[in-house]
Design an enzyme around this catalytic site. Structure first.
Site, short mmCIF file in Angstrom:
data_model
loop_
_atom_site.label_atom_id
_atom_site.label_comp_id
_atom_site.label_asym_id
_atom_site.label_seq_id
_atom_site.Cartn_x
_atom_site.Cartn_y
_atom_site.Cartn_z
N ARG A 1 -87.76 117.82 59.89
CA ARG A 1 -86.57 118.64 59.77
C ARG A 1 -86.44 119.48 61.04
NH1 ARG A 1 -87.87 123.14 56.31
NH2 ARG A 1 -87.70 124.38 58.20
N HIS B 1 -84.37 124.89 57.05
CA HIS B 1 -84.29 124.31 55.71
C HIS B 1 -82.84 124.39 55.22
CE1 HIS B 1 -85.28 123.29 51.59
NE2 HIS B 1 -84.66 124.39 51.18
N TYR C 1 -92.21 130.49 61.11
CA TYR C 1 -93.38 129.88 60.49
C TYR C 1 -93.85 128.59 61.15
CZ TYR C 1 -89.59 127.36 58.05
OH TYR C 1 -88.47 126.63 57.75
#
Length: 370
Positions: free
Chosen positions: A266, A270, A279
Protein backbone atom coordinates in the site's frame (compact mmCIF):
# COMPACT_ATOMS: atom_id res chain seq x y z
CA UNK A 1 8.14 -9.09 4.21
CA UNK A 2 9.53 -9.50 0.71
CA UNK A 3 9.26 -12.34 -1.78
CA UNK A 4 10.11 -15.87 -0.70
CA UNK A 5 11.11 -19.08 -2.45
CA UNK A 6 7.40 -19.95 -2.54
CA UNK A 7 6.37 -16.75 -4.34
CA UNK A 8 5.10 -17.30 -7.87
CA UNK A 9 6.58 -14.62 -10.11
CA UNK A 10 6.33 -14.46 -13.90
CA UNK A 11 7.64 -10.93 -14.41
CA UNK A 12 10.68 -9.75 -12.50
CA UNK A 13 10.92 -6.27 -10.95
CA UNK A 14 13.29 -5.43 -13.81
CA UNK A 15 10.56 -6.25 -16.34
CA UNK A 16 11.90 -9.52 -17.70
CA UNK A 17 9.97 -12.76 -18.05
CA UNK A 18 10.86 -15.31 -15.38
CA UNK A 19 11.32 -18.79 -16.82
CA UNK A 20 11.84 -21.33 -14.06
CA UNK A 21 10.45 -24.60 -12.78
CA UNK A 22 8.09 -22.65 -10.51
CA UNK A 23 6.72 -20.50 -13.33
CA UNK A 24 6.52 -23.22 -16.00
CA UNK A 25 2.94 -24.31 -15.26
CA UNK A 26 1.65 -20.73 -15.47
CA UNK A 27 3.47 -19.46 -18.57
CA UNK A 28 0.97 -21.14 -20.95
CA UNK A 29 -1.74 -18.87 -19.54
CA UNK A 30 0.36 -15.87 -20.56
CA UNK A 31 1.29 -17.26 -23.96
CA UNK A 32 -2.42 -17.61 -24.72
CA UNK A 33 -3.02 -13.87 -24.22
CA UNK A 34 -3.24 -11.65 -27.30
CA UNK A 35 -1.32 -8.41 -27.70
CA UNK A 36 -4.58 -6.51 -27.26
CA UNK A 37 -5.24 -8.25 -23.94
CA UNK A 38 -1.76 -7.39 -22.71
CA UNK A 39 -2.26 -3.76 -23.74
CA UNK A 40 -5.53 -3.77 -21.82
CA UNK A 41 -3.72 -4.86 -18.64
CA UNK A 42 -1.49 -1.80 -18.93
CA UNK A 43 -4.30 0.56 -19.86
CA UNK A 44 -6.46 -0.43 -16.93
CA UNK A 45 -3.60 -0.11 -14.44
CA UNK A 46 -2.62 3.36 -15.67
CA UNK A 47 -6.17 4.72 -15.88
CA UNK A 48 -7.21 3.46 -12.45
CA UNK A 49 -4.05 4.86 -10.85
CA UNK A 50 -4.83 8.29 -12.31
CA UNK A 51 -8.42 7.96 -11.10
CA UNK A 52 -7.08 7.10 -7.66
CA UNK A 53 -4.86 10.18 -7.60
CA UNK A 54 -7.71 12.44 -8.71
CA UNK A 55 -10.02 11.03 -6.05
CA UNK A 56 -7.38 11.66 -3.39
CA UNK A 57 -7.06 15.25 -4.59
CA UNK A 58 -10.84 15.71 -4.44
CA UNK A 59 -10.89 14.45 -0.87
CA UNK A 60 -8.18 16.89 0.17
CA UNK A 61 -10.21 19.67 -1.44
CA UNK A 62 -13.23 18.78 0.70
CA UNK A 63 -15.25 17.09 -2.04
CA UNK A 64 -15.19 13.59 -0.51
CA UNK A 65 -15.64 12.61 3.10
CA UNK A 66 -13.00 9.89 2.80
CA UNK A 67 -10.81 8.24 0.19
CA UNK A 68 -9.42 4.71 0.20
CA UNK A 69 -6.39 4.57 -2.13
CA UNK A 70 -5.34 1.52 -4.13
CA UNK A 71 -2.02 3.01 -5.24
CA UNK A 72 0.53 0.23 -5.70
CA UNK A 73 -2.00 -2.60 -5.80
CA UNK A 74 -3.04 -2.23 -9.43
CA UNK A 75 -1.41 -5.42 -10.74
CA UNK A 76 -2.99 -7.67 -8.14
CA UNK A 77 -6.42 -6.30 -8.96
CA UNK A 78 -6.18 -6.00 -12.74
CA UNK A 79 -4.68 -9.44 -13.30
CA UNK A 80 -7.15 -11.24 -11.06
CA UNK A 81 -10.15 -9.31 -12.41
CA UNK A 82 -9.37 -10.31 -15.99
CA UNK A 83 -9.16 -13.94 -14.84
CA UNK A 84 -12.85 -13.88 -13.89
CA UNK A 85 -15.79 -14.60 -16.18
CA UNK A 86 -19.05 -12.62 -16.43
CA UNK A 87 -20.99 -15.31 -14.55
CA UNK A 88 -18.56 -15.22 -11.61
CA UNK A 89 -19.52 -13.20 -8.55
CA UNK A 90 -17.05 -10.73 -7.06
CA UNK A 91 -17.16 -9.71 -3.39
CA UNK A 92 -14.83 -6.74 -2.79
CA UNK A 93 -13.63 -5.08 0.36
CA UNK A 94 -13.34 -1.29 -0.15
CA UNK A 95 -10.31 -0.52 -2.31
CA UNK A 96 -10.92 -2.75 -5.34
CA UNK A 97 -11.41 0.19 -7.70
CA UNK A 98 -9.68 -1.50 -10.65
CA UNK A 99 -11.75 -4.66 -10.26
CA UNK A 100 -14.93 -2.60 -10.20
CA UNK A 101 -14.06 -0.79 -13.41
CA UNK A 102 -13.03 -3.95 -15.25
CA UNK A 103 -16.28 -5.63 -14.23
CA UNK A 104 -18.27 -2.79 -15.78
CA UNK A 105 -19.10 -0.67 -12.75
CA UNK A 106 -19.21 3.07 -13.39
CA UNK A 107 -16.72 4.21 -10.77
CA UNK A 108 -18.68 7.41 -10.19
CA UNK A 109 -20.61 5.11 -7.87
CA UNK A 110 -17.50 4.77 -5.72
CA UNK A 111 -17.20 8.54 -5.62
CA UNK A 112 -20.83 8.88 -4.62
CA UNK A 113 -20.38 6.36 -1.82
CA UNK A 114 -17.43 8.26 -0.36
CA UNK A 115 -19.08 11.64 -0.99
CA UNK A 116 -22.08 10.46 1.00
CA UNK A 117 -24.68 10.69 -1.77
CA UNK A 118 -25.42 6.94 -1.82
CA UNK A 119 -25.31 3.99 0.54
CA UNK A 120 -24.36 1.58 -2.23
CA UNK A 121 -23.28 3.11 -5.51
CA UNK A 122 -24.32 0.45 -8.03
CA UNK A 123 -26.63 -2.50 -8.53
CA UNK A 124 -24.67 -5.76 -8.10
CA UNK A 125 -27.17 -7.57 -10.32
CA UNK A 126 -25.89 -5.62 -13.32
CA UNK A 127 -22.29 -6.84 -13.17
CA UNK A 128 -22.07 -9.52 -10.43
CA UNK A 129 -19.72 -7.10 -8.66
CA UNK A 130 -21.13 -6.74 -5.17
CA UNK A 131 -21.12 -3.66 -2.98
CA UNK A 132 -18.09 -2.40 -1.09
CA UNK A 133 -17.89 -3.73 2.46
CA UNK A 134 -16.58 -1.45 5.18
CA UNK A 135 -17.07 -4.05 7.93
CA UNK A 136 -13.78 -5.89 7.64
CA UNK A 137 -13.98 -9.52 6.65
CA UNK A 138 -17.75 -9.87 6.80
CA UNK A 139 -18.05 -10.16 3.03
CA UNK A 140 -15.98 -13.36 2.97
CA UNK A 141 -19.00 -15.00 4.61
CA UNK A 142 -21.29 -13.50 1.96
CA UNK A 143 -18.95 -14.82 -0.73
CA UNK A 144 -18.85 -18.29 0.79
CA UNK A 145 -22.61 -18.35 1.13
CA UNK A 146 -23.00 -17.40 -2.50
CA UNK A 147 -20.54 -20.11 -3.53
CA UNK A 148 -22.38 -22.70 -1.43
CA UNK A 149 -25.62 -21.70 -3.15
CA UNK A 150 -24.01 -22.14 -6.56
CA UNK A 151 -23.16 -25.72 -5.66
CA UNK A 152 -26.64 -26.44 -4.33
CA UNK A 153 -28.20 -24.87 -7.44
CA UNK A 154 -26.04 -26.89 -9.82
CA UNK A 155 -24.47 -23.73 -11.23
CA UNK A 156 -20.92 -25.02 -10.99
CA UNK A 157 -18.97 -28.19 -11.61
CA UNK A 158 -21.09 -29.29 -14.57
CA UNK A 159 -18.23 -29.28 -17.06
CA UNK A 160 -19.65 -26.44 -19.11
CA UNK A 161 -17.14 -23.55 -19.09
CA UNK A 162 -19.74 -21.19 -20.57
CA UNK A 163 -22.05 -21.47 -17.58
CA UNK A 164 -20.08 -22.88 -14.65
CA UNK A 165 -19.52 -20.09 -12.11
CA UNK A 166 -17.29 -19.36 -9.15
CA UNK A 167 -16.80 -16.64 -6.57
CA UNK A 168 -13.78 -14.52 -5.74
CA UNK A 169 -13.53 -12.51 -2.53
CA UNK A 170 -10.97 -9.74 -2.00
CA UNK A 171 -9.63 -8.76 1.41
CA UNK A 172 -6.42 -7.60 3.05
CA UNK A 173 -3.92 -8.91 5.54
CA UNK A 174 -5.63 -6.99 8.34
CA UNK A 175 -9.03 -8.48 7.54
CA UNK A 176 -7.48 -11.96 7.54
CA UNK A 177 -7.24 -11.64 11.33
CA UNK A 178 -11.00 -11.20 11.66
CA UNK A 179 -13.04 -14.10 12.97
CA UNK A 180 -15.44 -13.86 10.03
CA UNK A 181 -12.65 -14.89 7.67
CA UNK A 182 -11.90 -18.01 9.69
CA UNK A 183 -15.59 -18.89 9.71
CA UNK A 184 -15.74 -18.41 5.95
CA UNK A 185 -12.79 -20.77 5.51
CA UNK A 186 -14.50 -23.38 7.69
CA UNK A 187 -17.71 -23.35 5.67
CA UNK A 188 -15.92 -23.10 2.31
CA UNK A 189 -13.87 -26.19 3.16
CA UNK A 190 -16.81 -28.13 4.61
CA UNK A 191 -18.98 -27.56 1.55
CA UNK A 192 -16.12 -27.53 -0.96
CA UNK A 193 -17.56 -24.24 -2.16
CA UNK A 194 -16.28 -22.79 -5.47
CA UNK A 195 -14.67 -19.69 -3.96
CA UNK A 196 -11.21 -18.16 -4.35
CA UNK A 197 -10.11 -16.03 -1.42
CA UNK A 198 -7.84 -13.31 -2.84
CA UNK A 199 -5.79 -11.88 0.01
CA UNK A 200 -3.99 -8.65 -0.94
CA UNK A 201 -1.17 -8.55 1.58
CA UNK A 202 -0.21 -4.88 1.43
CA UNK A 203 1.81 -5.30 4.62
CA UNK A 204 -0.08 -2.89 6.86
CA UNK A 205 -3.40 -3.20 8.70
CA UNK A 206 -3.59 0.56 9.13
CA UNK A 207 -0.55 0.94 11.43
CA UNK A 208 -0.04 -2.73 12.39
CA UNK A 209 2.59 -4.55 10.28
CA UNK A 210 1.82 -7.98 8.91
CA UNK A 211 4.75 -9.40 10.89
CA UNK A 212 2.83 -8.60 14.06
CA UNK A 213 -0.43 -10.00 12.73
CA UNK A 214 0.96 -13.35 11.66
CA UNK A 215 4.05 -15.33 12.61
CA UNK A 216 3.66 -17.47 9.53
CA UNK A 217 3.12 -16.56 5.87
CA UNK A 218 -0.56 -15.90 5.28
CA UNK A 219 -0.82 -18.33 2.37
CA UNK A 220 -0.16 -21.17 4.84
CA UNK A 221 -3.09 -20.29 7.10
CA UNK A 222 -5.84 -21.95 5.03
CA UNK A 223 -4.05 -25.32 5.11
CA UNK A 224 -5.31 -25.68 8.67
CA UNK A 225 -8.83 -25.56 7.29
CA UNK A 226 -8.09 -28.01 4.48
CA UNK A 227 -7.85 -25.33 1.80
CA UNK A 228 -4.78 -25.00 -0.45
CA UNK A 229 -2.96 -21.67 -0.45
CA UNK A 230 -0.48 -20.11 -2.83
CA UNK A 231 1.66 -16.98 -2.62
CA UNK A 232 2.24 -14.74 -5.63
CA UNK A 233 4.08 -11.55 -6.45
CA UNK A 234 1.09 -9.21 -6.28
CA UNK A 235 2.94 -6.52 -8.20
CA UNK A 236 3.25 -8.86 -11.18
CA UNK A 237 0.09 -8.55 -13.27
CA UNK A 238 0.98 -11.68 -15.25
CA UNK A 239 1.29 -13.84 -12.13
CA UNK A 240 -1.92 -12.38 -10.74
CA UNK A 241 -3.79 -13.26 -13.92
CA UNK A 242 -2.35 -16.73 -14.44
CA UNK A 243 -2.62 -18.00 -10.87
CA UNK A 244 -6.11 -16.57 -10.37
CA UNK A 245 -7.29 -18.05 -13.66
CA UNK A 246 -5.96 -21.47 -12.69
CA UNK A 247 -7.67 -21.35 -9.31
CA UNK A 248 -10.98 -19.97 -10.62
CA UNK A 249 -11.01 -22.64 -13.32
CA UNK A 250 -10.50 -25.27 -10.63
CA UNK A 251 -13.29 -23.82 -8.51
CA UNK A 252 -15.70 -23.82 -11.46
CA UNK A 253 -14.74 -27.44 -12.17
CA UNK A 254 -15.87 -28.49 -8.71
CA UNK A 255 -12.41 -28.73 -7.14
CA UNK A 256 -13.31 -26.61 -4.13
CA UNK A 257 -11.93 -23.45 -2.54
CA UNK A 258 -8.44 -21.97 -2.55
CA UNK A 259 -6.61 -18.92 -1.24
CA UNK A 260 -4.17 -16.67 -3.07
CA UNK A 261 -1.90 -14.39 -1.08
CA UNK A 262 -0.76 -11.54 -3.31
CA UNK A 263 2.34 -9.84 -1.89
CA UNK A 264 1.94 -6.17 -2.70
CA UNK A 265 2.29 -2.84 -0.94
CA UNK A 266 0.00 0.00 0.00
CA UNK A 267 2.05 2.92 -1.32
CA UNK A 268 -0.29 5.54 0.10
CA UNK A 269 -2.20 5.85 3.32
CA UNK A 270 -4.69 3.28 4.59
CA UNK A 271 -7.33 5.94 4.00
CA UNK A 272 -7.19 9.72 3.69
CA UNK A 273 -7.56 9.92 7.49
CA UNK A 274 -4.27 8.08 8.02
CA UNK A 275 -0.65 9.33 8.07
CA UNK A 276 1.67 6.40 7.22
CA UNK A 277 4.81 8.46 7.87
CA UNK A 278 4.06 8.00 11.58
CA UNK A 279 4.65 4.27 11.55
CA UNK A 280 6.68 3.08 8.55
CA UNK A 281 10.20 3.68 7.30
CA UNK A 282 11.18 5.48 4.10
CA UNK A 283 13.48 2.59 3.24
CA UNK A 284 10.52 0.20 3.16
CA UNK A 285 8.58 2.48 0.83
CA UNK A 286 11.63 2.82 -1.43
CA UNK A 287 11.99 -0.97 -1.59
CA UNK A 288 8.47 -1.31 -2.94
CA UNK A 289 8.73 1.72 -5.20
CA UNK A 290 11.46 -0.17 -7.05
CA UNK A 291 8.93 -2.96 -7.62
CA UNK A 292 6.19 -0.76 -9.03
CA UNK A 293 3.66 -2.89 -10.94
CA UNK A 294 3.08 -0.44 -13.79
CA UNK A 295 6.72 0.39 -14.42
CA UNK A 296 7.81 -3.25 -14.68
CA UNK A 297 4.97 -4.17 -17.01
CA UNK A 298 5.67 -1.17 -19.24
CA UNK A 299 9.32 -2.20 -19.45
CA UNK A 300 8.26 -5.68 -20.57
CA UNK A 301 5.80 -4.36 -23.15
CA UNK A 302 8.49 -2.08 -24.60
CA UNK A 303 10.89 -5.02 -24.81
CA UNK A 304 8.24 -6.78 -26.92
CA UNK A 305 8.19 -3.87 -29.35
CA UNK A 306 5.27 -1.82 -28.06
CA UNK A 307 5.59 1.69 -29.48
CA UNK A 308 5.59 5.08 -27.82
CA UNK A 309 2.26 6.04 -29.38
CA UNK A 310 0.45 3.43 -27.33
CA UNK A 311 1.83 4.67 -24.02
CA UNK A 312 1.13 8.29 -24.95
CA UNK A 313 -2.46 7.42 -25.87
CA UNK A 314 -2.98 5.63 -22.56
CA UNK A 315 -1.59 8.60 -20.63
CA UNK A 316 -3.97 10.92 -22.46
CA UNK A 317 -6.90 8.61 -21.78
CA UNK A 318 -6.01 8.55 -18.08
CA UNK A 319 -5.96 12.37 -17.91
CA UNK A 320 -9.29 12.60 -19.73
CA UNK A 321 -10.82 10.01 -17.43
CA UNK A 322 -9.62 11.88 -14.33
CA UNK A 323 -11.01 15.16 -15.65
CA UNK A 324 -14.36 13.53 -16.37
CA UNK A 325 -14.52 11.97 -12.91
CA UNK A 326 -13.77 15.34 -11.31
CA UNK A 327 -16.53 17.02 -13.30
CA UNK A 328 -19.08 14.31 -12.55
CA UNK A 329 -18.15 14.15 -8.87
CA UNK A 330 -18.64 17.89 -8.41
CA UNK A 331 -22.04 17.55 -10.08
CA UNK A 332 -23.27 14.90 -7.60
CA UNK A 333 -26.14 16.32 -5.58
CA UNK A 334 -27.53 15.34 -2.21
CA UNK A 335 -30.19 12.62 -2.61
CA UNK A 336 -33.82 13.05 -1.52
CA UNK A 337 -34.08 12.77 2.25
CA UNK A 338 -36.22 9.65 2.06
CA UNK A 339 -34.01 7.68 -0.29
CA UNK A 340 -32.30 5.84 2.55
CA UNK A 341 -35.52 3.91 3.15
CA UNK A 342 -36.14 2.80 -0.43
CA UNK A 343 -33.86 -0.23 -0.71
CA UNK A 344 -33.99 -1.75 2.76
CA UNK A 345 -36.61 -4.33 1.79
CA UNK A 346 -37.50 -5.75 -1.61
CA UNK A 347 -41.23 -5.57 -0.82
CA UNK A 348 -43.33 -2.77 0.72
CA UNK A 349 -42.83 -2.58 4.48
CA UNK A 350 -45.38 -0.65 6.53
CA UNK A 351 -43.22 0.27 9.57
CA UNK A 352 -40.44 1.53 7.29
CA UNK A 353 -42.93 3.53 5.21
CA UNK A 354 -44.17 5.14 8.42
CA UNK A 355 -40.62 6.07 9.41
CA UNK A 356 -40.00 7.56 5.98
CA UNK A 357 -43.13 9.67 6.25
CA UNK A 358 -42.21 10.82 9.75
CA UNK A 359 -38.81 11.99 8.55
CA UNK A 360 -40.36 13.80 5.59
CA UNK A 361 -42.83 15.57 7.88
CA UNK A 362 -40.09 16.47 10.33
CA UNK A 363 -37.91 17.91 7.57
CA UNK A 364 -40.85 19.88 6.17
CA UNK A 365 -41.55 21.37 9.60
CA UNK A 366 -38.48 23.57 9.23
CA UNK A 367 -39.94 25.26 6.14
CA UNK A 368 -38.04 26.23 3.02
CA UNK A 369 -34.78 28.14 3.24
CA UNK A 370 -34.87 31.78 2.26
Amino acid sequence: MSYTAATVQLLSPEGTLVESDASAEYLPYIEALSDDQLREFHRQMVVIRRFDQEAANLQRQGELGLWVPSLGQEAAQVGSAFASRPQDHIFPSYREHAVARIRGVDVIGIMGLLRGTTHGGWNPADTNFHLYTLVLGSHTLHATGRAMAMTLDGATGTGDPETDAAVISYFGDGASSQGDVSEALVFAASYQAPVVFFLQNNHWAISVPVATQSRTPLYLRPSGFGIPGIQIDGNDVLASFAVTKKNLDAARNGEGPSLIEALTYRMGAHTSSDDPTKYRLDSEVEYWEARDPIARFETWLRSRGEGEDFFADVATEAEDFAADIRKRTLALEAPPIGKMFDFVYSEPHAPLAAQKQWLADYDASFGSEA
